[in-house]
Design an enzyme around this catalytic site. Sequence first.
Site, PDB file in Angstrom:
ATOM      1  N   CYS A 114      -1.025   3.734  -6.554  1.00 57.07           N
ATOM      2  CA  CYS A 114      -1.896   3.103  -5.552  1.00 57.07           C
ATOM      3  C   CYS A 114      -2.110   1.674  -6.027  1.00 57.07           C
ATOM      4  CB  CYS A 114      -3.222   3.848  -5.470  1.00 57.07           C
ATOM      5  SG  CYS A 114      -4.488   2.985  -4.510  1.00 57.07           S
ATOM      6  N   CYS A 150       0.865  -1.172   0.000  1.00 57.10           N
ATOM      7  CA  CYS A 150       0.000   0.000   0.000  1.00 57.10           C
ATOM      8  C   CYS A 150       0.908   1.231   0.000  1.00 57.10           C
ATOM      9  CB  CYS A 150      -0.865  -0.033   1.260  1.00 57.10           C
ATOM     10  SG  CYS A 150      -1.890   1.415   1.492  1.00 57.10           S
TER      11      CYS A 150
END
Length: 263
Positions: free
Chosen positions: A184, A74
């Site tokens: 992302c 992440c």
Amino acid sequence: MSASDPIGIFDSGLGGISVLLSLMAELPHERYVYFADSAWCPYGSRSTTEIQNRSLAITRFLLAHEAKAIVVACNTATAAAIDLLRDTFSIPFIGIEPAIKQAALHTRSGKVGVLATRNTFQGRLYQETSARYANDKQIFVQIGDGLVEIVEEDRIETPEAEELLRRYIEPMIASGVDQIVLGCTHYPFLISQIQKIVPPGVIVHNPAPAVARQTHRVLENEALLAAKGPGRSKFFSSGDTTEFDRLIRRLALDTSGAVQISL
Ligand code: DGL
């Protein structure tokens, strides 16, 4: 900690599965324990302290499952918490950050677009990486509000998803970018929609394969590469597992399903 222990991996939700797929391709002998923090997703607008506390709790959970190393799959959690995790725990951590260096190397127009969450752009890592590798390039920054939710709720193949992506990507293209960085880990799941918008000649960068290669190097250096396998991987979520199970089936991952657990 031993070489036969699993690799821990976590994300705010399902996005990190895009990194897990690269890890499974690069390191097919390993077992994995994946944690999706779906009850707290999205991380993009949470405070740094909140993301740090979640990252600490998830790391403790993965350590209880004997993780020998942890991939923070992440960008947002890497930006907020990787320094703290490395200071707090003694196992290796591998983070993920937008592939600015790669994009800066490939651009011919000198213009690079980056799509990421607000917190990723505000992090020290992003600031340092773009200053170091793309100082002489023009960077077009776009916050991808709403995209994480679209992936989490499997609304990928919808006009709404295409419309939002057009709103984010078309202005970059009009400005002359020839590289788009997916900052992302949820965004690679939108690649079919992104490819409808991006003209030929524009390269879309997903850093997941590089993260998998880095994980390989780290495990090799620490003599932690699994000798044989693969064993069964395990999947956990802090939230409802309906979408997670659907994704697991779609990708034919070798597991009976995700387990909901509150941390
Ligand atoms: N997959 C996360 C990332 O790479 C999404 C963050 C969020 O939950 O907003 O940044």
